[in-house]
Scaffold this motif. Structure first.
Motif, PDB file in Angstrom:
ATOM      1  N   ILE A  68      14.508   8.578  -0.303  1.00 26.02           N
ATOM      2  CA  ILE A  68      14.372   7.135  -0.088  1.00 26.02           C
ATOM      3  C   ILE A  68      13.639   6.839   1.215  1.00 26.02           C
ATOM      4  O   ILE A  68      12.769   5.961   1.275  1.00 26.02           O
ATOM      5  N   VAL A  69      13.978   7.577   2.272  1.00 21.20           N
ATOM      6  CA  VAL A  69      13.297   7.399   3.559  1.00 21.20           C
ATOM      7  C   VAL A  69      11.806   7.681   3.409  1.00 21.20           C
ATOM      8  O   VAL A  69      10.954   6.945   3.933  1.00 21.20           O
ATOM      9  N   ASP A  70      11.466   8.736   2.655  1.00 16.72           N
ATOM     10  CA  ASP A  70      10.068   9.100   2.449  1.00 16.72           C
ATOM     11  C   ASP A  70       9.350   8.051   1.614  1.00 16.72           C
ATOM     12  O   ASP A  70       8.181   7.723   1.878  1.00 16.72           O
ATOM     13  N   VAL A  71      10.029   7.507   0.606  1.00 17.71           N
ATOM     14  CA  VAL A  71       9.446   6.470  -0.245  1.00 17.71           C
ATOM     15  C   VAL A  71       9.147   5.215   0.564  1.00 17.71           C
ATOM     16  O   VAL A  71       8.067   4.619   0.453  1.00 17.71           O
ATOM     17  N   VAL A  72      10.099   4.803   1.376  1.00 19.63           N
ATOM     18  CA  VAL A  72       9.906   3.609   2.213  1.00 19.63           C
ATOM     19  C   VAL A  72       8.745   3.817   3.177  1.00 19.63           C
ATOM     20  O   VAL A  72       7.919   2.922   3.394  1.00 19.63           O
ATOM     21  N   LYS A  73       8.676   5.000   3.740  1.00 21.21           N
ATOM     22  CA  LYS A  73       7.627   5.319   4.709  1.00 21.21           C
ATOM     23  C   LYS A  73       6.241   5.295   4.066  1.00 21.21           C
ATOM     24  O   LYS A  73       5.249   4.928   4.712  1.00 21.21           O
ATOM     25  N   HIS A  74       6.155   5.689   2.785  1.00 22.81           N
ATOM     26  CA  HIS A  74       4.859   5.789   2.115  1.00 22.81           C
ATOM     27  C   HIS A  74       4.744   4.803   0.950  1.00 22.81           C
ATOM     28  O   HIS A  74       4.037   5.068  -0.033  1.00 22.81           O
ATOM     29  N   ARG A  75       5.401   3.656   1.045  1.00 20.28           N
ATOM     30  CA  ARG A  75       5.434   2.709  -0.072  1.00 20.28           C
ATOM     31  C   ARG A  75       4.044   2.205  -0.459  1.00 20.28           C
ATOM     32  O   ARG A  75       3.778   1.941  -1.640  1.00 20.28           O
ATOM     33  N   GLU A  76       3.148   2.079   0.498  1.00 20.14           N
ATOM     34  CA  GLU A  76       1.798   1.616   0.177  1.00 20.14           C
ATOM     35  C   GLU A  76       1.019   2.687  -0.582  1.00 20.14           C
ATOM     36  O   GLU A  76       0.227   2.384  -1.467  1.00 20.14           O
ATOM     37  N   GLU A  77       1.241   3.946  -0.230  1.00 21.77           N
ATOM     38  CA  GLU A  77       0.566   5.048  -0.912  1.00 21.77           C
ATOM     39  C   GLU A  77       1.049   5.174  -2.351  1.00 21.77           C
ATOM     40  O   GLU A  77       0.277   5.521  -3.257  1.00 21.77           O
ATOM     41  N   ILE A  78       2.342   4.893  -2.588  1.00 22.96           N
ATOM     42  CA  ILE A  78       2.925   4.999  -3.925  1.00 22.96           C
ATOM     43  C   ILE A  78       2.227   4.051  -4.892  1.00 22.96           C
ATOM     44  O   ILE A  78       1.991   4.385  -6.058  1.00 22.96           O
ATOM     45  N   LYS A  79       1.875   2.855  -4.412  1.00 17.66           N
ATOM     46  CA  LYS A  79       1.211   1.865  -5.252  1.00 17.66           C
ATOM     47  C   LYS A  79      -0.135   2.372  -5.760  1.00 17.66           C
ATOM     48  O   LYS A  79      -0.611   1.948  -6.815  1.00 17.66           O
ATOM     49  N   LYS A  80      -0.742   3.285  -5.005  1.00 13.94           N
ATOM     50  CA  LYS A  80      -2.058   3.796  -5.367  1.00 13.94           C
ATOM     51  C   LYS A  80      -1.976   5.037  -6.261  1.00 13.94           C
ATOM     52  O   LYS A  80      -2.987   5.473  -6.807  1.00 13.94           O
ATOM     53  N   GLU A  81      -0.773   5.607  -6.408  1.00 16.08           N
ATOM     54  CA  GLU A  81      -0.611   6.793  -7.243  1.00 16.08           C
ATOM     55  C   GLU A  81      -0.796   6.430  -8.716  1.00 16.08           C
ATOM     56  O   GLU A  81      -0.412   5.335  -9.140  1.00 16.08           O
ATOM     57  N   PRO A  82      -1.388   7.329  -9.509  1.00 16.95           N
ATOM     58  CA  PRO A  82      -1.616   7.031 -10.938  1.00 16.95           C
ATOM     59  C   PRO A  82      -0.307   6.955 -11.717  1.00 16.95           C
ATOM     60  O   PRO A  82       0.710   7.507 -11.313  1.00 16.95           O
ATOM     61  N   GLY A  83      -0.347   6.233 -12.831  1.00 13.63           N
ATOM     62  CA  GLY A  83       0.828   6.149 -13.691  1.00 13.63           C
ATOM     63  C   GLY A  83       1.287   4.726 -13.929  1.00 13.63           C
ATOM     64  O   GLY A  83       1.574   3.994 -12.985  1.00 13.63           O
ATOM     65  N   ASN A  84       1.357   4.336 -15.210  1.00 14.70           N
ATOM     66  CA  ASN A  84       1.861   3.025 -15.585  1.00 14.70           C
ATOM     67  C   ASN A  84       3.389   3.037 -15.582  1.00 14.70           C
ATOM     68  O   ASN A  84       4.015   3.978 -16.064  1.00 14.70           O
ATOM     69  N   GLY A  85       3.997   1.978 -15.047  1.00 12.49           N
ATOM     70  CA  GLY A  85       5.440   1.934 -14.909  1.00 12.49           C
ATOM     71  C   GLY A  85       6.191   2.065 -16.224  1.00 12.49           C
ATOM     72  O   GLY A  85       7.166   2.815 -16.332  1.00 12.49           O
ATOM     73  N   ILE A  86       5.728   1.376 -17.256  1.00 12.23           N
ATOM     74  CA  ILE A  86       6.385   1.430 -18.563  1.00 12.23           C
ATOM     75  C   ILE A  86       6.284   2.826 -19.154  1.00 12.23           C
ATOM     76  O   ILE A  86       7.255   3.372 -19.700  1.00 12.23           O
TER      77      ILE A  86
END
Length: 300
Positions: A23-41
């Motif tokens: 969770i700490v890593d996700v929060v730290k890199h939340r902007e990068e996660i948005k750019k990662e490939p993959g549709n949520g559904i």
């Protein structure tokens, strides 16, 4: 306090530790996660299906390797880390369920768990230094090996197991050595489910005992290795986020609602997919290596 209660408490503790770091890593890199490939559904659906089947011993490593590579959701370099981090929480749920409902000798369970933890802890330090080419070869070989184990079981070429619920003496030592190796293999994208299951069968244990051993060992060893991958940033945060949520739903359905599912035909289908994927991956790698050598030869 019984040994089983202690083990269950430790499972919760180590997986909560992983969850906090993730969770700490996700929060730290939340902007990068948005750019990662993959549709949520798509990721929600695939995570549920993958870990539904994983509950029955169908390797999530193998299925995920095929799907993520075909869908181009993660690079080969980050694939091993993703395979490990994505399954931590779902496998913890499996372990908690199977250890409480299946009878297994505590000493055997503890020895196997400790052996795989050690292997998983050592593995990531070397895996992150491997080139994508080496990783692809390892995964290709791993998929073929997994297929061979499945087919061997289908054709009764390996022992079908016995009735024992625990191991002693040399058999326990053999199991410990095998689980140590499997823990290390987890970190290069080769799942330990099929390997552990065959080992359990060969050593004369009741086949059902494979489940608490597999899940129990993995739920300790995989978080250890996965926290190393988080440290190095060598994994897909988006995929892990979805599997940690929707993968658990698949596990709950598999464990509590459809325990009697006949997966015999599914095993044939999975074997065919794994064999095709593993062989094609190795052939493509061989062709790429050959083309590279010819290119270097021409340049010289």
């Amino acid at each position: 306090m019984s040994a089983v209660v202690i083990i269950l408490a430790l499972i919760v503790l180590i997986n909560v530790t992983f969850a906090v770091r993730f969770i700490v890593d996700v929060v730290k890199h939340r902007e990068e996660i948005k750019k990662e490939p993959g549709n949520g559904i798509m990721l929600a659906f695939s995570s549920t299906i993958i870990f539904f089947f994983s509950t029955f011993g169908v390797s999530d490593f193998a299925i995920s390797s095929i799907f993520y590579r075909k869908a181009k959701l993660v690079s080969d370099k980050k694939l091993p880390g993703t395979l490990n981090t994505q399954c931590v929480i779902p496998v913890a749920v499996m372990a908690l369920a199977f250890i409480t409902v299946i009878n297994v000798d505590i000493k055997t369970l503890v020895v196997c768990i400790v052996a795989q933890i050690i292997g998983a802890y050592i593995g990531p330090r070397f895996v992150v230094k491997l080139s994508p080419k080496v990783i692809r070869r390892f995964i290709g070989v791993g998929l073929v090996i997994a297929t061979m184990f499945i087919l061997a079981g289908k054709f009764n070429l390996v022992p079908s197991g016995g009735t024992a619920t625990g191991l002693y003496g040399s058999k326990l030592v053999i199991a410990a050595i095998c689980l140590f190796v499997y823990g290390a293999l987890n970190n290069i994208g080769i799942g330990s489910y099929a390997l552990t299951m065959v080992t359990v069968y060969a050593l004369g244990l009741n086949p059902v005992v494979a489940f608490p051993i597999m899940m129990g060992a993995c739920t300790f060893s995989v978080p250890i290795g996965s926290m190393q991958f988080i440290k190095y940033g060598e994994y897909s945060r988006k995929i892990t986020l979805f599997t940690s949520t929707f993968g658990v739903l698949g596990v709950l359905v598999g464990v509590y609602l459809v325990k009697g599912l006949d997966v015999s035909m599914l095993q044939w289908v999975v074997a065919a997919i794994l064999l095709y994927s593993g062989v094609s991956m190795l052939i493509n790698e061989f062709k790429a290596s050959k083309a590279n050598k010819e290119s270097q030869h021409s340049a010289a």
